[in-house]
Motif scaffolding. Structure first.
Motif, mmCIF file in Angstrom:
data_model
loop_
_atom_site.group_PDB
_atom_site.id
_atom_site.type_symbol
_atom_site.label_atom_id
_atom_site.label_comp_id
_atom_site.label_asym_id
_atom_site.label_seq_id
_atom_site.Cartn_x
_atom_site.Cartn_y
_atom_site.Cartn_z
ATOM 1 N N SER A 100 46.287 51.930 42.368
ATOM 2 C CA SER A 100 46.077 51.650 43.787
ATOM 3 C C SER A 100 44.945 50.649 43.963
ATOM 4 O O SER A 100 44.026 50.573 43.149
ATOM 5 C CB SER A 100 45.753 52.956 44.522
ATOM 6 N N ASP A 101 45.025 49.894 45.044
ATOM 7 C CA ASP A 101 44.016 48.886 45.332
ATOM 8 C C ASP A 101 42.719 49.523 45.809
ATOM 9 O O ASP A 101 42.712 50.570 46.461
ATOM 10 C CB ASP A 101 44.520 47.909 46.391
ATOM 11 N N PHE A 102 41.623 48.863 45.479
ATOM 12 C CA PHE A 102 40.309 49.289 45.943
ATOM 13 C C PHE A 102 40.191 48.967 47.435
ATOM 14 O O PHE A 102 40.680 47.942 47.914
ATOM 15 C CB PHE A 102 39.220 48.564 45.147
ATOM 16 N N ILE A 103 39.535 49.840 48.184
ATOM 17 C CA ILE A 103 39.359 49.644 49.622
ATOM 18 C C ILE A 103 37.992 48.998 49.865
ATOM 19 O O ILE A 103 36.955 49.562 49.521
ATOM 20 C CB ILE A 103 39.461 50.979 50.377
ATOM 21 N N TYR A 104 38.008 47.812 50.452
ATOM 22 C CA TYR A 104 36.775 47.072 50.699
ATOM 23 C C TYR A 104 36.230 47.390 52.090
ATOM 24 O O TYR A 104 36.988 47.668 53.025
ATOM 25 C CB TYR A 104 37.020 45.564 50.581
ATOM 26 N N THR A 105 34.900 47.297 52.196
ATOM 27 C CA THR A 105 34.238 47.478 53.483
ATOM 28 C C THR A 105 33.488 46.198 53.838
ATOM 29 O O THR A 105 33.456 45.240 53.061
ATOM 30 C CB THR A 105 33.253 48.661 53.420
ATOM 31 N N TYR B 235 46.166 44.243 40.880
ATOM 32 C CA TYR B 235 45.601 45.093 41.931
ATOM 33 C C TYR B 235 44.164 44.670 42.181
ATOM 34 O O TYR B 235 43.514 44.002 41.365
ATOM 35 C CB TYR B 235 45.669 46.568 41.516
ATOM 36 N N TRP B 236 43.656 45.058 43.358
ATOM 37 C CA TRP B 236 42.288 44.754 43.747
ATOM 38 C C TRP B 236 41.372 45.869 43.249
ATOM 39 O O TRP B 236 41.687 47.046 43.393
ATOM 40 C CB TRP B 236 42.179 44.604 45.260
ATOM 41 N N VAL B 237 40.228 45.466 42.660
ATOM 42 C CA VAL B 237 39.302 46.440 42.084
ATOM 43 C C VAL B 237 37.915 46.247 42.684
ATOM 44 O O VAL B 237 37.652 45.284 43.419
ATOM 45 C CB VAL B 237 39.241 46.302 40.548
ATOM 46 N N THR C 107 44.590 41.665 36.776
ATOM 47 C CA THR C 107 45.991 41.812 36.384
ATOM 48 C C THR C 107 46.135 41.635 34.880
ATOM 49 O O THR C 107 45.302 41.002 34.229
ATOM 50 C CB THR C 107 46.884 40.790 37.121
ATOM 51 N N TRP C 108 47.222 42.227 34.351
ATOM 52 C CA TRP C 108 47.551 42.126 32.929
ATOM 53 C C TRP C 108 48.739 41.204 32.762
ATOM 54 O O TRP C 108 49.743 41.312 33.469
ATOM 55 C CB TRP C 108 47.868 43.503 32.362
ATOM 56 N N ILE D 35 42.998 39.299 33.146
ATOM 57 C CA ILE D 35 42.323 38.247 33.903
ATOM 58 C C ILE D 35 41.787 38.822 35.209
ATOM 59 O O ILE D 35 42.441 39.672 35.834
ATOM 60 C CB ILE D 35 43.262 37.049 34.181
ATOM 61 N N GLN D 36 40.603 38.400 35.578
ATOM 62 C CA GLN D 36 39.990 38.764 36.853
ATOM 63 C C GLN D 36 39.660 37.484 37.616
ATOM 64 O O GLN D 36 39.165 36.523 37.028
ATOM 65 C CB GLN D 36 38.719 39.578 36.651
#
Length: 364
Positions: free
Chosen positions: A275-280, A254-256, A290-291, A208-209
């Protein structure tokens, strides 16, 4: 050895031959006629059954379509769309009546010596109604409004301005509704299965996203997921799974990268999260992935999403509610007015999810 027949005997023999030949010819004609008649009867019965099957299928299809259109009429976003949907309902009803007439006309041949199969007038009527159905459906879809388009139609300068949005108090409600639309989250999901061809298909879980607008960075959102099995032909749902272990998986993700929206993995998730994605500051959305492992067959996912600040509530004071029948392909959840488990919402598990802030100086 030979003998000479007299004239009397010869005449008797010729008369008998002619009578025998005539009887043979008549019997041959009767046999051919009987065979043709039997073949015609068999062909007629086959045509009657085929026409009756087509007509019965048409009656069932038009009845279900009329039922669906009746539900769409109640949810019409404008008076013009409602009129078009009503016209569409009448057309489908006429098609159902024509199909019913054809069904009874065909079945009558099994009881009497007359059958009304593949009637020319009915074919013409059905063709005309079908063309009208397509034209009205196209027009109704053109005037179907939702989201921002519906807001523009109902605003004070729109054709369908509503009284609740007029005046100083109404202007606040109008801007609040616009803000709600522009900051609506999105939910996509995909189930993973095994088997299917010669063995029964089994569900092993789903990805799910959930996409959030960057407006809520640094804030916490509330997630209330529910897995149901929906009963056929009614709106009731039976909640089949309601354990904290199951639903806690919805926040163990996690954040993607937001560009990955809709691109879900085709394999089950592992125990260790990536690891989580780094947002700008250039990213306009935050995407949570997540699964969720579950063996429930053909589940219906319902998830209620609310912002703790209570600034993104819908006009009816409920949170954003999404519903999706999970399957082995990626689909976007539909927003609904209420969940099947809304009556027991106090007993559902509320999960807190913090939306990450953007970090300056990091590459996109």
């Amino acid at each position: 050895m030979s003998a000479v027949l007299d004239d009397k005997t010869k005449k008797v023999a010729e008369a008998g031959y002619r009578q025998w030949l005539s009887a043979a010819r008549n019997a041959s004609k009767d046999g051919v006629a009987s065979a043709v008649a039997n073949e015609f009867v068999a062909t007629s019965k086959a045509l009657i059954w085929r026409t009756a099957t087509w007509a019965a299928t048409a009656v069932l299809a038009t009845s279900l379509e009329a039922w669906q259109i009746a539900d769409d009429i109640d949810e019409a976003s404008s008076s013009l769309e409602r009129k078009l949907l009503k016209t569409k309902f009448y057309i489908v009803s006429a098609m159902s009546i024509a199909a019913t007439a054809q069904l009874f006309g065909a079945v009558s041949g099994l009881m009497w010596t007359y059958a009304w199969a593949m009637s020319g007038p009915l074919i013409i009527i059905t063709a005309v109604l079908g063309i009208a159905y397509l034209l009205i459906s196209s027009a109704a879809n053109r005037y179907k409004r939702e989201g921002l388009r519906l807001w523009l139609y109902r605003s004070i300068w729109g054709r369908g301005a509503i009284f609740e949005w007029m005046g100083s108090t109404g202007h606040t409600k109008q801007m609040h509704a616009l803000w709600t639309i522009l900051n609506q989250p999105s939910v996509v999901a995909r189930a993973l299965t095994y088997g299917g061809e010669r063995t029964p298909r089994r569900f092993i879980g789903h990805w799910i996203q959930i996409q959030f607008p960057a407006t809520f960075e640094g804030k916490e959102v509330t997630l209330q997921p529910t897995l149901n099995k929906k009963a056929f032909m009614n709106g009731k749902c039976d909640t089949t799974l309601n354990t904290s272990h199951l639903y806690s998986q919805y926040i163990n993700g996690y954040w993607v990268d937001p560009v990955q929206l809709g691109n879900l993995p085709d394999r089950p998730g592992g125990k260790s999260n990536q690891s989580d994605f780094i947002y700008t500051s250039g990213h306009q959305h935050r995407l949570w992935e997540t699964w969720v492992e579950t063996s429930l067959d053909s589940p219906v996912l319902e998830i209620e999403i609310g912002y703790r600040s209570n600034s993104a509530q819908l006009e009816n004071k409920q949170d954003y509610i999404f519903r999706l029948a999970l399957d082995a392909y990626t689909s976007k959840a539909d927003q609904v007015e209420a969940t099947c488990a809304l009556a027991s919402s106090d007993g559902r598990l509320k999960l807190q999810l913090a939306i990450p802030k953007s970090k300056a100086g990091q590459p996109k």
